[in-house]
Design an enzyme around this catalytic site. Sequence first.
Site, mmCIF file in Angstrom:
data_model
loop_
_atom_site.group_PDB
_atom_site.id
_atom_site.type_symbol
_atom_site.label_atom_id
_atom_site.label_comp_id
_atom_site.label_asym_id
_atom_site.label_seq_id
_atom_site.Cartn_x
_atom_site.Cartn_y
_atom_site.Cartn_z
ATOM 1 N N GLN A 180 0.816 -1.221 0.000
ATOM 2 C CA GLN A 180 0.000 0.000 0.000
ATOM 3 C C GLN A 180 0.848 1.269 0.000
ATOM 4 O O GLN A 180 0.316 2.373 -0.108
ATOM 5 C CB GLN A 180 -0.924 0.026 1.228
ATOM 6 C CG GLN A 180 -2.050 -0.984 1.166
ATOM 7 C CD GLN A 180 -3.079 -0.675 0.089
ATOM 8 O OE1 GLN A 180 -3.193 0.450 -0.395
ATOM 9 N NE2 GLN A 180 -3.822 -1.684 -0.320
ATOM 10 N N SER A 200 3.191 -4.891 -5.133
ATOM 11 C CA SER A 200 2.262 -5.476 -6.099
ATOM 12 C C SER A 200 1.837 -4.408 -7.101
ATOM 13 O O SER A 200 1.383 -3.335 -6.721
ATOM 14 C CB SER A 200 1.036 -6.022 -5.368
ATOM 15 O OG SER A 200 0.067 -6.436 -6.312
ATOM 16 N N ALA A 201 1.991 -4.720 -8.401
ATOM 17 C CA ALA A 201 1.797 -3.702 -9.443
ATOM 18 C C ALA A 201 0.390 -3.123 -9.480
ATOM 19 O O ALA A 201 0.202 -1.935 -9.725
ATOM 20 C CB ALA A 201 2.153 -4.293 -10.814
ATOM 21 N N CYS A 327 -12.411 -8.016 3.251
ATOM 22 C CA CYS A 327 -11.401 -9.056 3.100
ATOM 23 C C CYS A 327 -11.921 -10.397 3.569
ATOM 24 O O CYS A 327 -11.357 -11.427 3.285
ATOM 25 C CB CYS A 327 -10.144 -8.686 3.845
ATOM 26 S SG CYS A 327 -9.274 -7.375 2.991
#
Length: 405
Positions: A180, A200-201, A327
């Site tokens: 994040q 993470s892309a 989540c």
Amino acid sequence: MAVYLDNNATTSIKPEVCDAMMPYLTDIWGNASSVFYSVGQKAESELQKLRESVAKNIGAKNANEIYFTASGCEADNWAIKGFAFANKRKGNHIITTKIEHHAILGACEFLEKHGFNVTYLDVDEVGYVTPEAVEAAITDNTILISVMTANNEIGTIEPIKEIAEVAKKHKITFHTDAVQAIGHIKIDVSELGVDMLSLSAHKFHGPKGVGMLYIKNGTRIDNLIHGGGQERGKRAATENLAGIAGLSKALDIAVSDIDKNIAHMKKMRDKLITGLRDRIDYIKLNGPDDERRLCNNVNFSYEFVEGEAILMRLNMKDICASSGSACASGSLDPSHVLLAIGVPHEIAHGSIRFSVSEDTTDEEIDYVLDVMPKIIDGLRAMSPMYEAFEDGKLESFTKKYMEGR
Ligand SMILES: *Cc1c(COP(=O)(O)O)cnc(C)c1O
């Protein structure tokens, strides 16, 4: 067009990122491991260039410290399990926090079934972990500490540099989940002093299905994926060159535009926070109300209403957000993060996260500020709990937060 305010869940692909990926889906399709002919050599030399660019953009000293993965979850799982199994002779204790992403928590729970002990540190009422608390949890058996750079639900930015210093002092390896953080906080692995870092892309306008683990040279780690000799024998699978090119380009843009983007996101975030507080009673901001808050995250609990009901009505107005149990959808438990910061069950269920991006506009925020009070009023009008509260038969949990401001 939908008002997309769920950028902590995923982000849109930038057109420039798409353009940068295209050549690797058309002309440069070779296998980077097939180095005995030009088609493969071309792929291999492109891969090396991309690796160097990524290394430079996160402050890694050497391009061979960059390991591409298929996701942020994979990078997190690899860091935790790969390190634990490679170093179990030195000790079996791992320290992490109660508010990590499920990728970290799940990997730690798995290790507990395989002879490791894990300490899940408490956090304070805004989700902050102190370096002192980390240090106090260290034992002679501690081999690994993992604390996220910034929380995906409530936006808490953790003191990563200070925690890395504690780890170094005790000769313990330190990993951080920075998924994040990229594009929202300046990240330099050398300056932070971390040994491993995940990203993470798709969280910074790159494609889905591609991530990276930075592993500082000298860090012993076992494979998570066994097979061929790719990624210096550490992570088998033919490289996803197009995905890696997308990650690299997205990182390039995120890093070069960061000051401008942070300023804009903060403005949008604060307009939303102030506007919601001014317009709606009995709400509580989750996470810090200061410089420790991620520039794009807004998370409130709205008392007497259900998060899912708010989301459905937002969706009818074409606004995308997420609830505190996103989540764990399918489960009735409120989010582990909200519970860890002590939000009572009763109000945790009424939590909504809005997360802005550099593309969020003033008009979009104005629209949300117009719509949200009506949604909350409408839902409270149907709520037996709100009725009981109005009749003086029920205490409010959020009253103290309103008075505290
Ligand atoms: C999204 C996210 C991940 C997982 O990344 P994927 O690429 O979706 O697997 C891990 N950690 C945090 C903090 C995240 O927000």
